[in-house]
Design a protein around this motif. Structure first.
Motif, mmCIF file in Angstrom:
data_model
loop_
_atom_site.group_PDB
_atom_site.id
_atom_site.type_symbol
_atom_site.label_atom_id
_atom_site.label_comp_id
_atom_site.label_asym_id
_atom_site.label_seq_id
_atom_site.Cartn_x
_atom_site.Cartn_y
_atom_site.Cartn_z
ATOM 1 N N ALA A 188 5.402 -51.028 22.366
ATOM 2 C CA ALA A 188 4.816 -52.114 21.579
ATOM 3 C C ALA A 188 4.813 -53.364 22.196
ATOM 4 O O ALA A 188 5.637 -53.722 22.818
ATOM 5 C CB ALA A 188 5.580 -52.020 20.322
ATOM 6 N N ASN A 189 3.741 -54.185 22.362
ATOM 7 C CA ASN A 189 3.846 -55.539 22.622
ATOM 8 C C ASN A 189 2.937 -56.317 21.600
ATOM 9 O O ASN A 189 2.273 -55.850 20.775
ATOM 10 C CB ASN A 189 3.223 -55.525 24.087
ATOM 11 C CG ASN A 189 1.781 -54.901 24.264
ATOM 12 O OD1 ASN A 189 1.034 -55.455 23.428
ATOM 13 N ND2 ASN A 189 1.649 -54.101 25.578
ATOM 14 N N ASN A 239 1.169 -54.687 32.295
ATOM 15 C CA ASN A 239 0.589 -56.033 32.924
ATOM 16 C C ASN A 239 1.129 -56.908 32.190
ATOM 17 O O ASN A 239 0.542 -58.364 31.976
ATOM 18 C CB ASN A 239 -1.035 -55.923 32.936
ATOM 19 C CG ASN A 239 -1.514 -55.678 34.210
ATOM 20 O OD1 ASN A 239 -0.653 -55.541 35.273
ATOM 21 N ND2 ASN A 239 -2.618 -55.358 34.205
ATOM 22 N N LEU A 240 2.319 -57.140 31.541
ATOM 23 C CA LEU A 240 2.954 -58.206 30.967
ATOM 24 C C LEU A 240 4.219 -58.509 31.534
ATOM 25 O O LEU A 240 4.945 -57.493 32.019
ATOM 26 C CB LEU A 240 2.917 -58.138 29.497
ATOM 27 C CG LEU A 240 1.825 -57.947 28.808
ATOM 28 C CD1 LEU A 240 2.011 -57.594 27.179
ATOM 29 C CD2 LEU A 240 0.963 -59.464 28.672
ATOM 30 N N PRO A 241 5.050 -59.503 31.259
ATOM 31 C CA PRO A 241 6.388 -59.648 31.631
ATOM 32 C C PRO A 241 7.123 -58.328 30.808
ATOM 33 O O PRO A 241 6.874 -58.228 29.774
ATOM 34 C CB PRO A 241 6.766 -60.983 30.983
ATOM 35 C CG PRO A 241 5.600 -61.907 31.001
ATOM 36 C CD PRO A 241 4.566 -60.687 30.601
ATOM 37 N N ARG A 242 8.165 -57.880 31.805
ATOM 38 C CA ARG A 242 8.744 -56.675 31.235
ATOM 39 C C ARG A 242 9.276 -57.029 29.997
ATOM 40 O O ARG A 242 9.550 -55.824 29.077
ATOM 41 C CB ARG A 242 9.687 -56.195 32.313
ATOM 42 C CG ARG A 242 8.794 -55.755 33.523
ATOM 43 C CD ARG A 242 9.944 -55.189 34.327
ATOM 44 N NE ARG A 242 10.938 -56.226 35.110
ATOM 45 C CZ ARG A 242 12.034 -55.990 35.893
ATOM 46 N NH1 ARG A 242 12.375 -54.718 35.993
ATOM 47 N NH2 ARG A 242 12.789 -56.998 36.222
ATOM 48 N N ASN A 243 10.222 -58.122 29.702
ATOM 49 C CA ASN A 243 10.724 -58.077 28.263
ATOM 50 C C ASN A 243 9.763 -58.537 27.133
ATOM 51 O O ASN A 243 10.206 -58.446 26.099
ATOM 52 C CB ASN A 243 11.694 -59.262 28.375
ATOM 53 C CG ASN A 243 11.041 -60.585 28.828
ATOM 54 O OD1 ASN A 243 9.888 -60.607 28.865
ATOM 55 N ND2 ASN A 243 11.659 -61.791 28.927
ATOM 56 N N LEU A 244 8.672 -58.293 27.387
ATOM 57 C CA LEU A 244 7.648 -58.561 26.381
ATOM 58 C C LEU A 244 7.265 -56.764 25.850
ATOM 59 O O LEU A 244 6.611 -56.695 24.763
ATOM 60 C CB LEU A 244 6.313 -58.966 26.513
ATOM 61 C CG LEU A 244 6.611 -60.567 26.965
ATOM 62 C CD1 LEU A 244 5.132 -61.220 27.094
ATOM 63 C CD2 LEU A 244 7.330 -61.441 25.826
ATOM 64 N N MET A 245 7.486 -55.839 26.528
ATOM 65 C CA MET A 245 7.279 -54.552 26.020
ATOM 66 C C MET A 245 8.692 -53.947 25.366
ATOM 67 O O MET A 245 9.505 -53.881 26.257
ATOM 68 C CB MET A 245 6.708 -53.702 27.050
ATOM 69 C CG MET A 245 6.336 -52.471 26.786
ATOM 70 S SD MET A 245 5.518 -51.381 28.074
ATOM 71 C CE MET A 245 5.515 -49.919 27.208
ATOM 72 N N LEU A 246 8.438 -53.533 24.175
ATOM 73 C CA LEU A 246 9.371 -52.581 23.504
ATOM 74 C C LEU A 246 9.183 -51.264 23.626
ATOM 75 O O LEU A 246 7.776 -50.886 23.181
ATOM 76 C CB LEU A 246 9.863 -53.411 22.447
ATOM 77 C CG LEU A 246 10.539 -54.777 22.251
ATOM 78 C CD1 LEU A 246 10.889 -55.329 21.136
ATOM 79 C CD2 LEU A 246 11.581 -54.902 23.350
ATOM 80 N N VAL A 247 10.153 -50.528 23.332
ATOM 81 C CA VAL A 247 9.819 -48.982 23.081
ATOM 82 C C VAL A 247 10.577 -48.511 21.578
ATOM 83 O O VAL A 247 11.785 -48.800 21.997
ATOM 84 C CB VAL A 247 10.330 -48.057 24.373
ATOM 85 C CG1 VAL A 247 10.106 -46.689 24.158
ATOM 86 C CG2 VAL A 247 9.403 -48.392 25.508
ATOM 87 N N GLU A 248 9.972 -48.205 21.036
ATOM 88 C CA GLU A 248 10.495 -47.774 19.689
ATOM 89 C C GLU A 248 10.365 -46.391 19.372
ATOM 90 O O GLU A 248 9.255 -45.627 19.982
ATOM 91 C CB GLU A 248 10.155 -48.601 18.479
ATOM 92 C CG GLU A 248 10.764 -50.274 18.753
ATOM 93 C CD GLU A 248 10.324 -51.076 17.633
ATOM 94 O OE1 GLU A 248 9.289 -50.509 16.775
ATOM 95 O OE2 GLU A 248 10.900 -52.174 17.471
ATOM 96 N N TYR A 249 11.019 -45.785 18.284
ATOM 97 C CA TYR A 249 10.804 -44.398 18.069
ATOM 98 C C TYR A 249 9.975 -44.135 16.803
ATOM 99 O O TYR A 249 10.154 -45.063 15.881
ATOM 100 C CB TYR A 249 12.190 -43.856 17.609
ATOM 101 C CG TYR A 249 12.175 -42.382 17.361
ATOM 102 C CD1 TYR A 249 11.679 -41.238 17.981
ATOM 103 C CD2 TYR A 249 12.942 -41.877 15.999
ATOM 104 C CE1 TYR A 249 11.890 -40.055 17.509
ATOM 105 C CE2 TYR A 249 12.866 -40.561 15.599
ATOM 106 C CZ TYR A 249 12.363 -39.819 16.271
ATOM 107 O OH TYR A 249 12.295 -38.297 16.092
#
Length: 343
Positions: A190-191, A170-180
């Motif tokens: 992660a946001n 529920n946030l702008p897509r570029n505010l969510m990152l996926v890390e290992y």
């Protein structure tokens, strides 16, 4: 991106094109894919819709329990009925009746559509008008005979979880990152508010590599317990942090799946820097992800650049930086190929 399946036009890669590159406005495609998998072992090829509705709705109901948002639309009569069933407000028969009425309206028509084009390879024929059923094709049945079949099941589930994570955020897509997260081999979303486990790393990455080792193209598995299970490797070793601590070492752009021999065998990579040819391969693999849908797409763009030129420059800069710490010549690594170049 038709090159993804045209360079190696196998049934597995046509299936992967649907799961990885097909439009995601709701999760119906993933539920239908898993329902079709459920029928594969039976050998039955003509599936009446009232039989298909049972596993199809069940998969959606299970996901709704943990992830209430299963689409981009604010309203869905079908999903509302499934939620009502999960809450005990309607019976199973009522839920299945609503599934037959609402659940197949668009998904059967759109399933084989990738980037606005219908794939020539089809995994079922829509026979609703004549028999109120779908007819599984020979290509679908052949999937069950391939070494990659178990991988495809996990890849489909993993893809579903990634898409759920993006919708649920529920946030702008570029505010969510996926890390290992190396400890548990998980991808973590992660946001600014929280970090949550999204899915296992292996099935999330395997489809883009077509079930092959990134380095030598040997077939790999993502099924736990298999001797040839893939290992998650950092293309750029951790030494990259020595020259730039901001480089996303655990970012998607730097993660690949490798066979055990390439990763840590006698002639394995270990902490060596791969060859320039392998750097070009990493760029191509990442571009496959870019043409996919969020969150992996948005993660890559955020980490490496919003244009092809910027992403090329990002990788070249990381490569130059790493070369300074391993030596400019004589220590680059590349294994002998164990299969054809397919990505």
């Amino acid at each position: 991106m038709s090159r993804f399946y045209e360079i190696e036009p196998t049934t597995e890669n046509y299936w992967r094109a649907i799961i990885l590159f097909g439009r995601n406005s709701a999760s119906y495609k993933f539920a239908l894919a898993k329902a079709l998998f459920d029928f594969q072992a039976s050998g039955k090829t003509q599936i009446p819709l009232d039989e298909l509705a049972i596993p199809y709705a069940s998969h959606l109901c299970e996901h709704l329990k943990n992830h209430p948002k299963q689409g981009t639309s604010e309203q869905s009569t079908f999903l509302d009925k499934l939620r009502a069933f999960n809450q005990g407000e309607i019976t199973r028969d009522e839920m299945l009746s609503h599934t037959l009425r609402y659940g197949f309206v668009n998904v059967l028509d759109a399933f084989h559509n990738v980037h606005g084009k219908e794939l020539e390879t089809r995994f079922f024929i829509d026979e609703r008008k004549r028999k109120n059923a779908v007819q599984l094709t020979d290509d679908f049945m052949l999937l069950g005979e391939t070494q990659q079949f178990s991988n495809l099941i996990q890849e489909t589930e993993s893809r579903w979880r990634l898409v759920e994570a993006a919708w649920e955020n529920n946030l702008p897509r570029n505010l969510m990152l996926v890390e290992y997260e190396e400890k548990n081999s998980l991808l973590i979303g992660a946001n600014a508010i929280r970090r949550t486990a999204v899915t296992a790393a292996r099935p999330a990455l395997n489809g883009y590599q077509k079930g092959r080792c990134f380095y030598c193209y040997r077939e790999i598995s993502i099924v736990s317990g298999n001797n040839d299970i893939a290992e998650v490797d950092h293309f750029f070793p951790h030494m990259l942090k020595q020259c730039d601590s901001q480089k996303p070492i655990d970012g998607i752009a730097n993660l690949v799946l490798a066979c055990q021999e390439c990763n840590r065998g006698q002639q394995g990579k270990f902490n060596r820097l791969p060859s320039v040819e392998l750097l070009e391969r990493l760029f191509n693999r990442n571009e496959y992800l870019i043409t996919s849908h969020h969150p992996l797409r948005e993660t890559l763009i955020s980490q490496t650049g919003n244009s092809t030129e910027k992403r090329q420059a990002f990788l070249q800069d990381a490569y130059t930086c790493s070369s300074l710490h391993v030596g400019a010549s004589g220590r680059k690594w590349q294994p002998k190929p164990q299969g054809p170049a397919i990505f």
